[in-house]
Design a protein around this motif. Structure first.
Motif, PDB file in Angstrom:
ATOM      1  N   GLY A 157     -38.931 -55.513  36.426  1.00  0.00           N
ATOM      2  CA  GLY A 157     -39.361 -55.310  37.807  1.00  0.00           C
ATOM      3  C   GLY A 157     -40.369 -54.198  37.992  1.00  0.00           C
ATOM      4  N   GLU A 158     -41.083 -53.814  36.950  1.00  0.00           N
ATOM      5  CA  GLU A 158     -42.070 -52.738  37.062  1.00  0.00           C
ATOM      6  C   GLU A 158     -43.443 -53.314  37.390  1.00  0.00           C
ATOM      7  N   THR A 159     -44.201 -52.580  38.205  1.00  0.00           N
ATOM      8  CA  THR A 159     -45.585 -52.957  38.469  1.00  0.00           C
ATOM      9  C   THR A 159     -46.464 -51.745  38.231  1.00  0.00           C
ATOM     10  N   PRO A 160     -47.501 -51.894  37.418  1.00  0.00           N
ATOM     11  CA  PRO A 160     -48.339 -50.750  37.088  1.00  0.00           C
ATOM     12  C   PRO A 160     -49.207 -50.307  38.244  1.00  0.00           C
ATOM     13  N   LYS A 161     -49.626 -49.057  38.185  1.00  0.00           N
ATOM     14  CA  LYS A 161     -50.549 -48.513  39.171  1.00  0.00           C
ATOM     15  C   LYS A 161     -51.967 -48.955  38.844  1.00  0.00           C
ATOM     16  N   HIS A 162     -52.870 -48.590  39.764  1.00  0.00           N
ATOM     17  CA  HIS A 162     -54.302 -48.861  39.538  1.00  0.00           C
ATOM     18  C   HIS A 162     -54.771 -48.174  38.264  1.00  0.00           C
ATOM     19  N   SER A 163     -55.594 -48.868  37.507  1.00  0.00           N
ATOM     20  CA  SER A 163     -56.163 -48.288  36.293  1.00  0.00           C
ATOM     21  C   SER A 163     -57.512 -48.917  36.032  1.00  0.00           C
ATOM     22  N   ARG A 164     -58.291 -48.255  35.179  1.00  0.00           N
ATOM     23  CA  ARG A 164     -59.569 -48.823  34.769  1.00  0.00           C
ATOM     24  C   ARG A 164     -59.716 -48.658  33.273  1.00  0.00           C
ATOM     25  N   LEU A 165     -60.320 -49.659  32.645  1.00  0.00           N
ATOM     26  CA  LEU A 165     -60.640 -49.511  31.233  1.00  0.00           C
ATOM     27  C   LEU A 165     -61.816 -48.566  31.047  1.00  0.00           C
ATOM     28  N   LEU A 166     -62.711 -48.543  32.026  1.00  0.00           N
ATOM     29  CA  LEU A 166     -63.872 -47.664  31.937  1.00  0.00           C
ATOM     30  C   LEU A 166     -63.515 -46.313  32.541  1.00  0.00           C
ATOM     31  N   PRO A 167     -63.778 -45.206  31.867  1.00  0.00           N
ATOM     32  CA  PRO A 167     -63.254 -43.897  32.265  1.00  0.00           C
ATOM     33  C   PRO A 167     -64.048 -43.236  33.382  1.00  0.00           C
ATOM     34  N   ASP A 168     -64.054 -43.856  34.592  1.00  0.00           N
ATOM     35  CA  ASP A 168     -64.792 -43.270  35.690  1.00  0.00           C
ATOM     36  C   ASP A 168     -64.037 -42.094  36.308  1.00  0.00           C
ATOM     37  N   GLY A 169     -62.755 -41.951  35.996  1.00  0.00           N
ATOM     38  CA  GLY A 169     -61.983 -40.887  36.611  1.00  0.00           C
ATOM     39  C   GLY A 169     -61.519 -39.838  35.619  1.00  0.00           C
ATOM     40  N   LEU A 170     -62.277 -39.575  34.573  1.00  0.00           N
ATOM     41  CA  LEU A 170     -61.874 -38.615  33.545  1.00  0.00           C
ATOM     42  C   LEU A 170     -61.548 -37.254  34.134  1.00  0.00           C
ATOM     43  N   SER A 171     -62.343 -36.824  35.109  1.00  0.00           N
ATOM     44  CA  SER A 171     -62.190 -35.464  35.613  1.00  0.00           C
ATOM     45  C   SER A 171     -60.938 -35.301  36.456  1.00  0.00           C
ATOM     46  N   SER A 172     -60.224 -36.399  36.752  1.00  0.00           N
ATOM     47  CA  SER A 172     -59.013 -36.288  37.557  1.00  0.00           C
ATOM     48  C   SER A 172     -57.805 -35.868  36.731  1.00  0.00           C
ATOM     49  N   ILE A 173     -57.909 -35.935  35.410  1.00  0.00           N
ATOM     50  CA  ILE A 173     -56.750 -35.694  34.554  1.00  0.00           C
ATOM     51  C   ILE A 173     -56.696 -34.220  34.188  1.00  0.00           C
ATOM     52  N   SER A 174     -55.676 -33.520  34.692  1.00  0.00           N
ATOM     53  CA  SER A 174     -55.660 -32.081  34.530  1.00  0.00           C
ATOM     54  C   SER A 174     -54.483 -31.548  33.724  1.00  0.00           C
ATOM     55  N   ASP A 175     -53.446 -32.339  33.499  1.00  0.00           N
ATOM     56  CA  ASP A 175     -52.318 -31.825  32.732  1.00  0.00           C
ATOM     57  C   ASP A 175     -51.642 -32.960  31.975  1.00  0.00           C
ATOM     58  N   GLN A 176     -50.645 -32.563  31.133  1.00  0.00           N
ATOM     59  CA  GLN A 176     -50.007 -33.558  30.268  1.00  0.00           C
ATOM     60  C   GLN A 176     -49.276 -34.640  31.051  1.00  0.00           C
ATOM     61  N   LYS A 177     -48.678 -34.258  32.198  1.00  0.00           N
ATOM     62  CA  LYS A 177     -47.923 -35.234  32.982  1.00  0.00           C
ATOM     63  C   LYS A 177     -48.858 -36.321  33.502  1.00  0.00           C
ATOM     64  N   GLU A 178     -49.980 -35.913  34.053  1.00  0.00           N
ATOM     65  CA  GLU A 178     -50.951 -36.890  34.533  1.00  0.00           C
ATOM     66  C   GLU A 178     -51.496 -37.715  33.383  1.00  0.00           C
ATOM     67  N   LEU A 179     -51.655 -37.076  32.230  1.00  0.00           N
ATOM     68  CA  LEU A 179     -52.147 -37.770  31.050  1.00  0.00           C
ATOM     69  C   LEU A 179     -51.193 -38.885  30.644  1.00  0.00           C
ATOM     70  N   GLN A 180     -49.899 -38.593  30.658  1.00  0.00           N
ATOM     71  CA  GLN A 180     -48.900 -39.596  30.306  1.00  0.00           C
ATOM     72  C   GLN A 180     -48.884 -40.741  31.310  1.00  0.00           C
ATOM     73  N   GLN A 181     -49.059 -40.410  32.605  1.00  0.00           N
ATOM     74  CA  GLN A 181     -49.093 -41.446  33.638  1.00  0.00           C
ATOM     75  C   GLN A 181     -50.309 -42.350  33.462  1.00  0.00           C
ATOM     76  N   GLN A 182     -51.452 -41.729  33.152  1.00  0.00           N
ATOM     77  CA  GLN A 182     -52.666 -42.505  32.947  1.00  0.00           C
ATOM     78  C   GLN A 182     -52.545 -43.397  31.709  1.00  0.00           C
ATOM     79  N   ALA A 183     -51.916 -42.861  30.667  1.00  0.00           N
ATOM     80  CA  ALA A 183     -51.722 -43.653  29.447  1.00  0.00           C
ATOM     81  C   ALA A 183     -50.853 -44.875  29.732  1.00  0.00           C
ATOM     82  N   LYS A 184     -49.838 -44.690  30.570  1.00  0.00           N
ATOM     83  CA  LYS A 184     -48.946 -45.804  30.915  1.00  0.00           C
ATOM     84  C   LYS A 184     -49.685 -46.866  31.720  1.00  0.00           C
ATOM     85  N   ALA A 185     -50.507 -46.419  32.684  1.00  0.00           N
ATOM     86  CA  ALA A 185     -51.281 -47.371  33.490  1.00  0.00           C
ATOM     87  C   ALA A 185     -52.286 -48.116  32.632  1.00  0.00           C
TER      88      ALA A 185
END
Length: 454
Positions: A157-185
């Motif tokens: 029953g999981e649904t992933p968040k918005h993600s992109r294969l192309l790294p247009d949002g690189l500058s949004s990733i500021s810590d390990q927690k966000e990094l793990q969330q982005q990796a999951k998406a």
């Protein structure tokens, strides 16, 4: 905005890059040469997409086949997959790991997405499948692992968040927690790309090694796995009573007759099922026991007139399933064949078993804690690789706000790399964005000076 119609790479440049591609050790992820090769593969991927979209000569594909680099790409794909599973979690748990920027780590995570995207683009051609040689067995296993992730997501029953294969949002990733969330998406997008690669492999089953069919049909039972995708459809969901479908990195609301329109992902699944069940050699080798038969017959309920109108070949699948429902198929043909075993995954695991923590500590010390000078160097290379005009050509739709995720129309005037829907979002996001913004803006400025001098 500049002219984005020109190539990312000319054939001569692409040839030099492809000749220099090599297999890297797991420990080398993030090293200077590794980043150089990542840059090569990013540019090769962009050019391959541009050529395929414009129906031009696909010289990236031809050069990769000519120089025997398809197995190298598969090795690098699986190597970064192992790194994500075995090293990345250990790295995130190290108490003394406080990097100034997580961008170098994100680039390693994103490397898998880049390679699978390139393979999806070129595996449409049968000569690529043939050029993969025995490494295609590892690719089959890889695709099976990723498609199994899709099936597990829907069952849980999981649904992933918005993600992109192309790294247009690189500058949004500021810590390990966000990094793990982005990796999951990102994992969701990677799995969808792997599904497309799997479908293309089923198009070229006559080019597989002897045990390729056996792995698809009996080792992994891919037909029944695909039935699960039809049944649960992980790229479709109900959100607050509204049907949404996932395409090109986003969830889109679907209304009216569009609810019955087949998406590209639906088509990939049905074509793969068609290939695996109706190809004569597959029918001879697939073990249609009572469980497999009962699973396959579930497909009959999904083969509606509306679906068949969109993919007419499925009428043959409908007839096959009707016949299967009232008959007992012959037992599979047993050939005396030496079973080939995929080697890449097993070799990487064997060579690095028990060393995951040591590798993580080595990379923290020597790779993922860059100096200001190193960060500036990386920023300059990223600015060169991710040419903004070309990136916008590749993006399937308008960019999203780096703060709230809404559709964005305003770009950061300093670095040109982040987007916002309104001034308030830009102000709110500034603390996360400012470090990367400064580095990218400086790199872009230096590039402009170099170009002006030349």
């Amino acid at each position: 905005m500049g002219d984005c119609s020109g190539p990312v790479l000319l054939p001569g440049e692409a040839e030099g890059m492809i000749q220099n591609l090599r297999e890297n050790a797991l420990r080398d992820a993030g090293s200077p040469w590794w980043f150089k090769q990542h840059e090569y593969i990013e540019k090769l991927n962009m050019q391959a997409i541009l050529n395929a979209a414009a129906t031009e000569e696909e010289y990236i594909k031809e050069l990769l086949v000519t120089f025997g680099k398809i197995p190298t790409l598969i090795h690098e794909l699986i190597c970064v997959e192992v790194w994500k599973q075995k090293v990345f979690p250990v790295l995130c748990e190290l108490e003394d790991f406080r990097p100034k920027s997580t961008l170098p780590i994100y680039m390693v995570i994103h490397h898998e997405a880049t390679i699978v995207n390139l393979l999806e683009t070129i595996f449409y051609h049968k000569e690529v499948c043939e050029a993969a040689e025995d490494a295609v067995l590892d690719l089959i296993d890889y695709c099976h692992r990723k498609v199994a992730i899709l099936a597990a997501l829907t069952i849980n029953g999981e649904t992933p968040k918005h993600s992109r294969l192309l790294p247009d949002g690189l500058s949004s990733i500021s810590d390990q927690k966000e990094l793990q969330q982005q990796a999951k998406a990102l994992e969701f997008d990677i799995s969808l790309k792997a599904l497309s690669v799997l479908r293309y492999i089923t198009d070229h089953m006559d080019r597989l090694p002897l045990s390729g069919l056996s792995r698809l049909l009996n080792t992994h039972n891919v037909p029944c796995l695909l039935v699960q995708l039809v049944e649960y459809c992980p790229w479709s969901r109900l959100e607050k009573g509204q049907l949404q479908k996932y395409e090109s990195g986003n969830w889109h609301p679907v209304t009216g007759e569009d609810q019955f329109k087949m998406t590209k992902l639906d088509g990939q699944v049905w074509i793969a099922i068609y290939n695996l069940l109706l190809t004569p050699e597959c029918q001879q080798k697939y073990n249609l026991n009572s469980f497999n038969k009962s699973q396959l017959l579930k497909l009959r309920g999904f083969l509606t007139e509306v679906l068949i109108d969109q993919l007419p070949n499925l009428v043959e699948l409908q007839r096959y399933l009707g016949h299967l429902a009232v008959s007992d198929p012959a037992p599979p043909k047993r050939d005396l064949v030496l079973e080939q075993i995929p080697e890449i995954w097993d070799r990487i695991i064997r060579e690095n078993k028990g060393k995951w923590k040591a590798i993580a500590k080595h990379q923290v010390q020597h790779v993922f804690n860059p100096s200001e000078q190193d960060l500036r160097h990386h920023a300059r290379k990223w600015a060169e690789t991710y040419n903004l005009d070309v990136m916008e050509t590749l993006l399937p739709e308008k960019p999203k706000c780096g703060s709230c995720g809404s559709q964005a129309t305003k770009r950061c005037s300093r670095c040109q790399g982040e987007w916002y829907c309104k001034r308030e979002c830009q102000v709110k996001h500034w603390q996360k964005h400012k470090t990367a913004c400064g580095l990218i803006a400086e790199a872009m400025g230096n590039l402009k000076e170099v170009h002006a001098q030349t």
